[in-house]
Motif scaffolding. Sequence first.
Motif, mmCIF file in Angstrom:
data_model
loop_
_atom_site.group_PDB
_atom_site.id
_atom_site.type_symbol
_atom_site.label_atom_id
_atom_site.label_comp_id
_atom_site.label_asym_id
_atom_site.label_seq_id
_atom_site.Cartn_x
_atom_site.Cartn_y
_atom_site.Cartn_z
ATOM 1 N N GLN A 173 0.831 -1.198 0.000
ATOM 2 C CA GLN A 173 0.000 0.000 0.000
ATOM 3 C C GLN A 173 0.870 1.255 0.000
ATOM 4 O OE1 GLN A 173 -2.719 0.184 3.278
ATOM 5 N NE2 GLN A 173 -3.695 2.079 2.593
ATOM 6 N N VAL A 207 1.415 4.445 -2.914
ATOM 7 C CA VAL A 207 1.509 5.889 -2.685
ATOM 8 C C VAL A 207 2.771 6.452 -3.335
ATOM 9 C CG1 VAL A 207 1.755 7.657 -0.900
ATOM 10 C CG2 VAL A 207 0.156 5.778 -0.569
ATOM 11 N N SER A 208 3.898 5.759 -3.146
ATOM 12 C CA SER A 208 5.161 6.223 -3.728
ATOM 13 C C SER A 208 5.125 6.207 -5.248
ATOM 14 C CB SER A 208 6.320 5.363 -3.222
ATOM 15 O OG SER A 208 6.488 5.508 -1.839
ATOM 16 N N THR A 248 2.471 6.630 -7.085
ATOM 17 C CA THR A 248 1.668 7.788 -7.484
ATOM 18 C C THR A 248 2.487 9.069 -7.444
ATOM 19 O OG1 THR A 248 -0.307 6.707 -6.588
ATOM 20 C CG2 THR A 248 -0.446 9.077 -6.987
ATOM 21 N N TRP A 279 -1.512 13.416 2.844
ATOM 22 C CA TRP A 279 -1.718 12.756 1.540
ATOM 23 C C TRP A 279 -3.201 12.420 1.424
ATOM 24 C CZ3 TRP A 279 1.461 12.356 -2.486
ATOM 25 C CH2 TRP A 279 1.171 11.457 -3.502
ATOM 26 N N GLU A 323 9.182 12.314 1.055
ATOM 27 C CA GLU A 323 8.098 11.763 1.871
ATOM 28 C C GLU A 323 8.268 12.124 3.347
ATOM 29 O OE1 GLU A 323 7.401 7.863 -1.017
ATOM 30 O OE2 GLU A 323 8.169 7.610 1.020
ATOM 31 N N ILE A 361 4.438 12.019 3.956
ATOM 32 C CA ILE A 361 3.667 11.203 3.013
ATOM 33 C C ILE A 361 3.843 9.736 3.388
ATOM 34 C CG2 ILE A 361 3.447 10.532 0.593
ATOM 35 C CD1 ILE A 361 4.500 13.295 -0.139
ATOM 36 N N GLY A 420 4.500 6.896 2.224
ATOM 37 C CA GLY A 420 5.008 6.097 1.116
ATOM 38 C C GLY A 420 5.975 5.021 1.568
#
Length: 582
Positions: free
Chosen positions: A111, A115-116, A118, A186, A268, A273, A275
Amino acid sequence: MSESLYCRTCAALVRTPHRLTLLSRLLTFFGILLIVGMLPWLSGDDPALALLRARSGEQEATAETLTAIRQSLGLDRGPLSLFGHWLWQLLQGDAGVSWVSGRPVLPGMLQAAGVSLTLMAAAALVAALLAAALCLPVLWRGLHGKPRVSSGIAAATLTTLPEFLLATVLLIVGAVWLRWLPPYGWQGVQHVILPALALGIPAGGYLGRIFADALSESLNEKWLLTWSVAGIARRHLLLALLTRALPGVLPLLSLVLVSMTGGAIAVEKVFAIPGIGRATLGAAAAQDLPALQAGVLIMLLLAAVAGLLTSALRQLLLGRALRGGAMPTPAINRTPSSHGAIWLTALCLALFCLLLLAGLTRDPYLSGFTRLQPPSLALPFGADAMGRDLLARVAHGTLHTCVMAFVAALICLLIGLLAGFFPRFCSGPIEAANALPPVMAGLIVAALTGPSAGGAVLAVIVVSWAPLAAHTAALLSEARARAWVQMLPILGVGPLRAGLCYLLPAVAGPLFRHAMLRVPGIALALASLGFLGLGAAPPLPEWGRLLAEGMPYVERACWVVLAPGGALIVLSLLAIGAGRLR
């Protein structure tokens, strides 16, 4: 019969280098996998004790408790047996259980990887747009028969800044001062803009300048004049120019994507974030080794996939030309050093000398001022959150970082020389080092030895020797092709003497200059590791750590970030000026 044996022997000799390269790559891959898989035992600490501390720092580490942990996780079976079990479970999609939360590691890491990805996709879009903006003037003027224009020192400065410093600047300006965008989190598209800019601007600027140079060389090739005289449409000329220039940039594109994987960790952290980089960094800080293993493997997989895709695209574009020997020869363009580069380098060196003269006589550890005291004549850079003189800390950090970078560059030079003499045996380690960002190496080294200044230097050396090794191999291949070198065996000169007395002096000068040009980049990498908490421990003054310590107070005392950030900007300018010297 003898002729057939001779042919088979020649064929075997031709295939041997390729087999050595393949063997080197396989051994390197297995070695990296072995290091990652055995992190709990290579660290030198008891894995059961590390797990107990990760879950509960207050529980007493009795012999019964540690024995129960070893039996529950199978730690009593030994490292090799557990490595085989870990590898088998990994092949089945099980990366283990977190030592902190007790939950499976892989779902959360996947998951975070989403994010990373994206963030990296948005950053790649920013990089593509910036690169196109830098290349459009070159294309337009080249197709109209006009000389190319430079992208400018300002654009080069902006795109050479490390990601964590650019992220800090964007956070201060865009989120704190102007309040246009949210500083952390985020949750929506608005949270993607600043991190994507911080990650994409350096990559886009670098690719844009390299691609602009490749386009400029292609514009000087004879086939373009032939096509123009033949009346071929301009859109076809444009497509042919892009197809001709792109393959030369694709290997660098792979390195840029790999650097984005490492740079995303710092971005991040700055913007909080969730990630894969931030999760892996948190796992390293918490000694959650199963999560650290999964995070490092996922980031290595991302880097490997990026390299394979760019290599396949290059082969697709140039396959026929490479196999047929039909590559056009570019025009030779030797430009002397510009006065701007000389003045820029001299100015940066003068600023560093002034900083050292003004700050080295001050105490960097004395808390004799008010917390977050603003700059004044007596305190030019202000004070940090503990009341320490920022001028003294930045100056001592400059000396510390630059000395460590110089030592690391010399060690990289020695390793590069040794590896360059055996390029096929070292092809696997060279490719792995090129595909490993310094931050990722820092995570592994920190897991083995703990965060320290020496560990940060070791992490940078692990990934910084490869370009020097590749340069050594290229120079040696050219030197061995010279007539006087090929005459040495006839004169009775053995391989060892030829290498030490003739080949080494022929390549030492260019390699030493290459190593010195890498000193600013190594210093920036050390600062990045310090910013992430993977470098020198407090209270040692170090640029990256000074930035990390000042980030919580950036809204009310921006000078705690501007002081070390300014030193990094001057270092980036020095790298640009030194890189333009001929």
